[in-house]
Design an enzyme around this catalytic site. Structure first.
Site, mmCIF file in Angstrom:
data_model
loop_
_atom_site.group_PDB
_atom_site.id
_atom_site.type_symbol
_atom_site.label_atom_id
_atom_site.label_comp_id
_atom_site.label_asym_id
_atom_site.label_seq_id
_atom_site.Cartn_x
_atom_site.Cartn_y
_atom_site.Cartn_z
ATOM 1 N N HIS A 61 -0.709 0.995 -5.443
ATOM 2 C CA HIS A 61 0.173 2.080 -4.998
ATOM 3 C C HIS A 61 1.646 1.739 -5.165
ATOM 4 O O HIS A 61 2.041 0.571 -5.118
ATOM 5 C CB HIS A 61 -0.095 2.384 -3.516
ATOM 6 N N LYS A 92 8.391 -4.398 -0.170
ATOM 7 C CA LYS A 92 7.465 -4.676 0.930
ATOM 8 C C LYS A 92 7.408 -6.170 1.200
ATOM 9 O O LYS A 92 7.486 -6.981 0.281
ATOM 10 C CB LYS A 92 6.055 -4.178 0.584
ATOM 11 N N TYR A 97 2.780 -4.914 7.107
ATOM 12 C CA TYR A 97 3.858 -5.078 6.145
ATOM 13 C C TYR A 97 5.084 -4.253 6.504
ATOM 14 O O TYR A 97 4.992 -3.225 7.165
ATOM 15 C CB TYR A 97 3.403 -4.764 4.717
ATOM 16 N N ASP A 128 -8.015 6.661 -4.677
ATOM 17 C CA ASP A 128 -7.697 5.502 -5.522
ATOM 18 C C ASP A 128 -8.599 5.435 -6.753
ATOM 19 O O ASP A 128 -8.161 5.000 -7.819
ATOM 20 C CB ASP A 128 -7.793 4.206 -4.699
HETATM 21 C C1 LIG Z 1 1.321 4.498 3.405
HETATM 22 C C2 LIG Z 1 1.397 5.490 4.528
HETATM 23 C C3 LIG Z 1 0.355 6.356 4.811
HETATM 24 N N1 LIG Z 1 0.458 7.243 5.842
HETATM 25 C C4 LIG Z 1 -0.677 8.098 6.120
HETATM 26 C C5 LIG Z 1 -1.123 8.938 4.952
HETATM 27 C C6 LIG Z 1 -2.606 9.050 5.105
HETATM 28 O O1 LIG Z 1 -2.933 10.185 5.886
HETATM 29 C C7 LIG Z 1 -3.003 7.778 5.863
HETATM 30 C C8 LIG Z 1 -3.643 6.723 4.984
HETATM 31 O O2 LIG Z 1 -2.789 6.559 3.873
HETATM 32 P P1 LIG Z 1 -3.304 5.828 2.586
HETATM 33 O O3 LIG Z 1 -4.739 6.176 2.306
HETATM 34 O O4 LIG Z 1 -2.279 6.053 1.496
HETATM 35 O O5 LIG Z 1 -3.248 4.290 3.058
HETATM 36 P P2 LIG Z 1 -3.369 3.036 2.113
HETATM 37 O O6 LIG Z 1 -4.443 3.233 1.077
HETATM 38 O O7 LIG Z 1 -3.451 1.844 2.991
HETATM 39 O O8 LIG Z 1 -1.976 3.027 1.354
HETATM 40 C C9 LIG Z 1 -1.152 1.876 1.301
HETATM 41 O O9 LIG Z 1 -1.820 0.988 0.457
HETATM 42 C C10 LIG Z 1 -1.067 0.047 -0.273
HETATM 43 C C11 LIG Z 1 -1.667 -1.301 -0.053
HETATM 44 C C12 LIG Z 1 0.384 0.050 -0.118
HETATM 45 O O10 LIG Z 1 1.061 -0.906 -0.473
HETATM 46 C C13 LIG Z 1 1.060 1.257 0.367
HETATM 47 O O11 LIG Z 1 1.942 0.928 1.423
HETATM 48 C C14 LIG Z 1 0.187 2.358 0.804
HETATM 49 O O12 LIG Z 1 0.006 3.196 -0.326
HETATM 50 O O13 LIG Z 1 -1.787 7.251 6.419
HETATM 51 C C15 LIG Z 1 1.587 7.329 6.634
HETATM 52 O O14 LIG Z 1 1.664 8.150 7.561
HETATM 53 N N2 LIG Z 1 2.639 6.485 6.366
HETATM 54 C C16 LIG Z 1 2.593 5.571 5.349
HETATM 55 O O15 LIG Z 1 3.571 4.828 5.162
#
Ligand SMILES: Cc1cn([C@H]2C[C@H](O)[C@@H](COP(=O)(O)OP(=O)(O)O[C@H]3O[C@H](C)C(=O)[C@H](O)[C@H]3O)O2)c(=O)[nH]c1=O
Length: 184
Positions: A62, A72, A132, A170
């Site tokens: 991401h 980060k 992070y 993803d």
């Molecule tokens: C990233 C983020 C997400 N969200 C909400 C959005 C979704 O409803 C939920 C899960 O989000 P997501 O599926 O994108 O989470 P990850 O797959 O852990 O995403 C992260 O994964 C990789 C490892 C990364 O480095 C990024 O910081 C980020 O993309 O949290 C938020 O409210 N704030 C945020 O900063």
């Protein structure tokens, strides 16, 4: 605090000074002044994130585009992950190259990932808590990503493919050749 460079400029390994005694241990997980002094960077982090994942969960690769790009500072507070940073900075001599490192609650290592990188990790332990710091706010409209198995990167995620747990979002991410402008 020890800071070690990686082959990707600005991507740094940070090892905090751990004070152990008969009770357990203490370490400063972040100190802005020491961060600036030891890394030579003056990144100001404005958002902290935390995620919990079970073994095999792979989150990534991401990034946030353009002016919403995020640097980060990542670490693991429970368990162990393989953390991966991919250099997407236009003009970088290491463009398209990645660096990977095992972060765990045993080595207490942190990885500083500059803006212009894609980031992801896979959980190697039974479960993991990943924390992070980001130097820019979450901007859903600027979210981007690349497929974790993109042959252009040839990342070794260590676990066999059948053990990986990847979100539908993803799984649908493009390879770099199909991604168009990443905005860096
Ligand atoms: C990233 C983020 C997400 N969200 C909400 C959005 C979704 O409803 C939920 C899960 O989000 P997501 O599926 O994108 O989470 P990850 O797959 O852990 O995403 C992260 O994964 C990789 C490892 C990364 O480095 C990024 O910081 C980020 O993309 O949290 C938020 O409210 N704030 C945020 O900063």
């Amino acid at each position: 605090m020890n800071v070690t460079a990686t082959p990707l400029e600005g991507c740094l390994i940070i090892e905090p000074r751990v004070f152990g005694d008969e009770r357990g241990y203490f370490f400063e997980s972040f100190n802005q002044q020491k961060f600036n002094e030891f890394t030579g960077q003056d990144t100001v982090f404005i958002q902290d994130n935390q995620s919990y994942s079970t073994k095999g969960v792979l989150r990534g690769l991401h990034f946030q585009r353009g002016s919403s790009a995020q640097a980060k500072l990542v670490r693991v507070v429970k368990g162990e992950v393989l953390d991966v940073a991919v250099d997407l900075r236009k003009g970088s001599k290491t463009y398209g190259q990645h660096f990977d490192i095992r972060l765990s609650d045993k080595n207490n290592l942190q990885l500083l990932i500059p803006r212009g990188f894609a980031h992801g990790f896979v959980v190697l332990s039974d479960d993991a808590i990943f924390q992070y710091k980001c130097d820019n706010y979450y901007d859903r409209s600027a979210e981007g990503g690349l497929h974790y198995a993109d042959p252009a990167f040839a990342i070794d995620w260590i676990l066999p493919h059948e053990q990986l747990i990847v979100s539908q979002k993803d799984i649908e991410l493009p390879n770099l050749t199909d991604a168009g402008d990443t905005g860096f």
